[in-house]
Motif scaffolding. Sequence first.
Motif, PDB file in Angstrom:
ATOM      1  N   LYS A  71       0.837  -1.197   0.000  1.00 35.32           N
ATOM      2  CA  LYS A  71       0.000   0.000   0.000  1.00 35.32           C
ATOM      3  C   LYS A  71       0.876   1.252   0.000  1.00 35.32           C
ATOM      4  CE  LYS A  71      -4.007   1.887   2.379  1.00 35.32           C
ATOM      5  NZ  LYS A  71      -4.946   1.708   3.480  1.00 35.32           N
ATOM      6  N   GLU A  72       1.908   1.244   0.813  1.00 36.40           N
ATOM      7  CA  GLU A  72       2.836   2.376   0.877  1.00 36.40           C
ATOM      8  C   GLU A  72       3.561   2.558  -0.455  1.00 36.40           C
ATOM      9  OE1 GLU A  72       6.755   3.741   3.439  1.00 36.40           O
ATOM     10  OE2 GLU A  72       5.341   2.333   4.341  1.00 36.40           O
ATOM     11  N   GLU A  74       2.453   1.755  -3.473  1.00 38.28           N
ATOM     12  CA  GLU A  74       1.516   2.333  -4.443  1.00 38.28           C
ATOM     13  C   GLU A  74       1.367   3.838  -4.222  1.00 38.28           C
ATOM     14  OE1 GLU A  74       0.207   1.059  -7.210  1.00 38.28           O
ATOM     15  OE2 GLU A  74       1.386  -0.731  -6.751  1.00 38.28           O
ATOM     16  N   LYS A  75       1.311   4.267  -2.971  1.00 40.93           N
ATOM     17  CA  LYS A  75       1.194   5.691  -2.658  1.00 40.93           C
ATOM     18  C   LYS A  75       2.440   6.443  -3.137  1.00 40.93           C
ATOM     19  CE  LYS A  75       0.737   8.945   1.113  1.00 40.93           C
ATOM     20  NZ  LYS A  75       1.425   9.238   2.324  1.00 40.93           N
ATOM     21  N   GLU A  79       2.802   9.423  -5.956  1.00 43.29           N
ATOM     22  CA  GLU A  79       3.444  10.708  -5.651  1.00 43.29           C
ATOM     23  C   GLU A  79       4.589  10.991  -6.618  1.00 43.29           C
ATOM     24  OE1 GLU A  79       4.533  10.420  -1.532  1.00 43.29           O
ATOM     25  OE2 GLU A  79       2.497  10.827  -0.835  1.00 43.29           O
TER      26      GLU A  79
END
Length: 97
Positions: A71-72, A74-75, A79
């Motif tokens: 999840k991190e 993908e974030k 960005e």
Amino acid sequence: MHRTYSKEFKIKACELVLKDGLKYAVVAEKLGIDKILLYQWTSAYETYGEEAFVGKGHQRAADAELKKLRKEYEKLKMENEILKKAAAYFAKHPADE
């Protein structure tokens, strides 16, 4: 009807086979469970130890960590794309000095 078994029950069943050397069929019959189920439990127990039986709806610690990291990732990827687009925009449209 679907029965649920406690973590302790599963561990004890696995240990009867793996540590005490009893046959799968004997343990399954004495405990009133399907032999295939016992095979699945022992396979998971050999792979993950006591973390194999975390309960329905829960995750092993390693799986939870992997999900969090994905999840991190993908974030951060999103960005990074935004920053690339911003850099390209500002390269084409420099600020007036």
